[in-house]
Scaffold this active site. Structure first.
Site, PDB file in Angstrom:
ATOM      1  N   GLY A   1      10.494  12.466  -5.022  1.00  0.00           N
ATOM      2  CA  GLY A   1      10.264  13.763  -5.642  1.00  0.00           C
ATOM      3  C   GLY A   1       9.225  14.577  -4.894  1.00  0.00           C
ATOM      4  O   GLY A   1       8.695  15.542  -5.422  1.00  0.00           O
ATOM      5  N   GLY A   2       8.953  14.189  -3.651  1.00  0.00           N
ATOM      6  CA  GLY A   2       7.900  14.863  -2.892  1.00  0.00           C
ATOM      7  C   GLY A   2       8.451  15.881  -1.908  1.00  0.00           C
ATOM      8  O   GLY A   2       9.547  16.437  -2.099  1.00  0.00           O
TER       9      GLY A   2
ATOM     10  N   GLY B   1       9.602  15.689   1.284  1.00  0.00           N
ATOM     11  CA  GLY B   1      10.850  15.380   1.985  1.00  0.00           C
ATOM     12  C   GLY B   1      12.047  15.464   1.047  1.00  0.00           C
ATOM     13  O   GLY B   1      13.108  15.973   1.414  1.00  0.00           O
TER      14      GLY B   1
ATOM     15  N   ALA C   1       6.596   9.246 -12.759  1.00  0.00           N
ATOM     16  CA  ALA C   1       6.045  10.042 -13.868  1.00  0.00           C
ATOM     17  C   ALA C   1       7.143  10.925 -14.495  1.00  0.00           C
ATOM     18  O   ALA C   1       8.256  10.455 -14.741  1.00  0.00           O
ATOM     19  CB  ALA C   1       4.863  10.862 -13.369  1.00  0.00           C
ATOM     20  N   ASP C   2       6.837  12.193 -14.719  1.00  0.00           N
ATOM     21  CA  ASP C   2       7.811  13.078 -15.358  1.00  0.00           C
ATOM     22  C   ASP C   2       8.452  14.021 -14.339  1.00  0.00           C
ATOM     23  O   ASP C   2       8.892  15.124 -14.695  1.00  0.00           O
ATOM     24  CB  ASP C   2       7.138  13.892 -16.476  1.00  0.00           C
ATOM     25  CG  ASP C   2       5.999  14.751 -15.921  1.00  0.00           C
ATOM     26  OD1 ASP C   2       5.633  14.550 -14.737  1.00  0.00           O
ATOM     27  OD2 ASP C   2       5.479  15.609 -16.645  1.00  0.00           O
ATOM     28  N   GLU C   3       8.517  13.597 -13.071  1.00  0.00           N
ATOM     29  CA  GLU C   3       9.016  14.498 -12.027  1.00  0.00           C
ATOM     30  C   GLU C   3      10.446  14.981 -12.290  1.00  0.00           C
ATOM     31  O   GLU C   3      10.763  16.145 -12.047  1.00  0.00           O
ATOM     32  CB  GLU C   3       8.938  13.825 -10.656  1.00  0.00           C
ATOM     33  CG  GLU C   3       7.547  13.836 -10.058  1.00  0.00           C
ATOM     34  CD  GLU C   3       7.501  13.299  -8.632  1.00  0.00           C
ATOM     35  OE1 GLU C   3       6.499  13.542  -7.971  1.00  0.00           O
ATOM     36  OE2 GLU C   3       8.453  12.619  -8.191  1.00  0.00           O
TER      37      GLU C   3
ATOM     38  N   CYS D   1       7.088  19.209   6.593  1.00  0.00           N
ATOM     39  CA  CYS D   1       7.492  20.052   5.460  1.00  0.00           C
ATOM     40  C   CYS D   1       6.572  19.874   4.263  1.00  0.00           C
ATOM     41  O   CYS D   1       5.870  18.871   4.155  1.00  0.00           O
ATOM     42  CB  CYS D   1       8.930  19.698   5.078  1.00  0.00           C
ATOM     43  SG  CYS D   1       9.138  17.987   4.569  1.00  0.00           S
TER      44      CYS D   1
ATOM     45  N   MET E   1       9.103   0.012  16.125  1.00  0.00           N
ATOM     46  CA  MET E   1       8.695   1.328  16.633  1.00  0.00           C
ATOM     47  C   MET E   1       8.145   2.247  15.533  1.00  0.00           C
ATOM     48  O   MET E   1       8.125   3.460  15.700  1.00  0.00           O
ATOM     49  CB  MET E   1       9.880   2.031  17.313  1.00  0.00           C
ATOM     50  CG  MET E   1      10.170   1.546  18.719  1.00  0.00           C
ATOM     51  SD  MET E   1       8.748   1.581  19.835  1.00  0.00           S
ATOM     52  CE  MET E   1       8.499   3.335  20.053  1.00  0.00           C
TER      53      MET E   1
ATOM     54  N   HIS F   1      -2.554   5.031  14.588  1.00  0.00           N
ATOM     55  CA  HIS F   1      -3.746   5.255  13.766  1.00  0.00           C
ATOM     56  C   HIS F   1      -4.749   4.096  13.846  1.00  0.00           C
ATOM     57  O   HIS F   1      -5.922   4.342  14.140  1.00  0.00           O
ATOM     58  CB  HIS F   1      -3.335   5.521  12.304  1.00  0.00           C
ATOM     59  CG  HIS F   1      -2.459   6.739  12.150  1.00  0.00           C
ATOM     60  ND1 HIS F   1      -1.508   6.854  11.168  1.00  0.00           N
ATOM     61  CD2 HIS F   1      -2.406   7.889  12.857  1.00  0.00           C
ATOM     62  CE1 HIS F   1      -0.901   8.025  11.276  1.00  0.00           C
ATOM     63  NE2 HIS F   1      -1.428   8.671  12.308  1.00  0.00           N
TER      64      HIS F   1
END
Ligand code: NAI
Length: 399
Positions: free
Chosen positions: A9-10, A12, A35-37, A147, A206, A213
């Protein structure tokens, strides 16, 4: 008609929902368990357009106004007659979706990790057991876009689209209805060009966040005297030679793992594992000012402009490194440690990887490696093959 289920729900998930829904041959559903997404997204779309603004390379914009047919938290509804299920959630959430979907999956379904991140296939094989063997798995190295959603359930923006995206597929006993790369490409549009080749384990090896990081953090802070610094140092463009050398050695060790596995199983193609410098030259071809070496490549990568080390501010306005950041907390257990686990199965020594992990685990307050072996108590919360009981070469390759 392809029935496509997007999990998440983010950022992407929003963008993929808008772009894939522009394909008249796709029946697009979104499954979000968080959650309630699902309720919020459904409500947000009622009586409103769902707008994805795509910033193109030539500075023009494309505005898409296509809604997914359904946004739900009900896995049975979402997965009904699904051909392809795409995960666009951070790796820590994968298991929850796999468990929820399992009762509703039919043989021949294609599951895509976009991105899969290290060890995606180990998690799927374990969660779905025999069912996984009748499905196919694809994994890609990243999301197709940089995005953000700008208004939840209503609007999202594609800041940039990658030129190409490396991925691989593993086929179970029941073949998919159609070539899954073509199906997914049809849902994404012409870019990024999907480069699906080689064994799935190559994509796991890969998953470059796992090298990049932790290597940079180790290089910059392993001899830190503990005194706060005046400013957060530049993470990429301020790279030092030692950190670049560390990253390069980590990458060499991973190449040695791939090469050893190909010797042990000549039918397996792991030539999709490349040195991190080659990876940079492919992925950031137009952004790099000086391609002389890995060191100059990262220092002059314009796409990284201004990005600093994760830090926290002290009371007197100075900065200390934040070792609880996802650059360690996700990229070790879902990244470098998975490669270490694969190296252990392959029987390849990894002295540089071991040094980075040994330093990182101390900073994270975790125990993964003990006496050079993956025997620490926190291995159970990682995606190393050992955590799933995959301890032979055939098992990690899905042979
Ligand atoms: P995101 O940060 O927008 O994902 C948030 C979503 O994850 C939430 O909306 C929710 O659906 C789910 N989630 C969050 N916490 C959860 C929890 N505790 N339990 C279950 N679900 C939870 O992720 P985004 O930006 O869509 O990225 C997806 C993947 O792609 C990530 O692995 C990210 O690192 C990667 N990626 C993202 C890029 C971007 O520009 N957004 C670029 C390159 C890679």
């Amino acid at each position: 008609m392809v029935v496509l289920v997007i999990c998440g729900g983010g950022n992407g998930a929003h963008v993929l929902a808008g772009i894939a829904s522009s394909n008249p041959n796709a029946d697009v559903r979104v499954l979000t368990l968080y959650a309630d997404e699902a309720e919020r997204w459904t409500k947000a779309m009622e009586g409103n357009d769902f707008v994805v603004t795509v910033n193109n390379q030539d500075k023009s914009q494309t505005i898409l106004k296509n809604k997914p047919r359904l946004v739900t938290k009900d896995p049975a509804l979402a997965a009904n007659k699904a051909d392809m299920i795409v995960f666009t959630v951070p790796a820590f959430a994968h298991r929850q979706y796999l468990d929820a979907l399992k009762p509703h999956i039919r043989p021949g379904t294609v599951l895509v990790g976009l991105p899969g991140q290290s060890g995606f296939e180990f998690e799927v094989w374990t969660a779905w057991g025999d069912l996984a063997k009748q499905c196919s798995i694809m994994s890609f190295e990243s999301l197709p876009w940089a995005c953000r959603f700008t208004e939840f359930g209503r609007a999202a923006t594609v800041i940039g689209t990658k030129e190409n995206l490396a991925g691989a597929a593993w086929y179970g006993s029941v073949p998919p209805k159609a070539d899954p790369t073509l199906v997914l490409q049809g849902c994404l549009g012409p870019h990024p060009v999907l480069l699906t080749r080689g064994a799935l384990l190559g994509i796991t090896l890969m998953a470059t966040n796992g090298y990049i990081h932790p290597s940079i953090l180790f290089g910059r802070w392993h001899k830190w005297d503990g005194n706060p610094v005046n400013e957060p140092p530049l993470f990429y463009n301020g790279l030092d030679e030692f950190s670049a050398q560390t990253m390069s050695s980590v990458s060499d060790e991973i190449l040695a793992v791939a090469s050893s596995l190909m010797k042990q199983r000549p039918q397996v193609d792991l030539t999709n594992v490349a040195h991190i410098w080659q990876w940079y030259l492919r992925v950031y071809a137009d952004d790099i000012g000086d391609k002389t070496s890995l060191f100059t490549t990262i220092r002059t990568n314009a796409a990284y402009s201004g990005l600093t080390h994760p830090t926290t501010k002290t009371d007197d306005g100075k900065f200390v490194p934040d070792f609880k950041h996802r650059y360690l907390m996700e990229d070790i257990p879902f990244g470098l440690l998975v490669s270490k686990g694969i190296a252990e199965v392959a029987g390849v020594p990894t002295p540089t990887i071991d040094s980075v992990i040994s330093w990182a685990q101390q900073k994270m307050g975790k125990e993964y490696i003990v006496n050079g072996k993956l025997a620490g108590k926190d291995v159970s919360s990682t995606r190393c093959p050992q955590r799933y009981g995959l301890t032979t070469v055939d098992a990690i390759l899905g042979l």
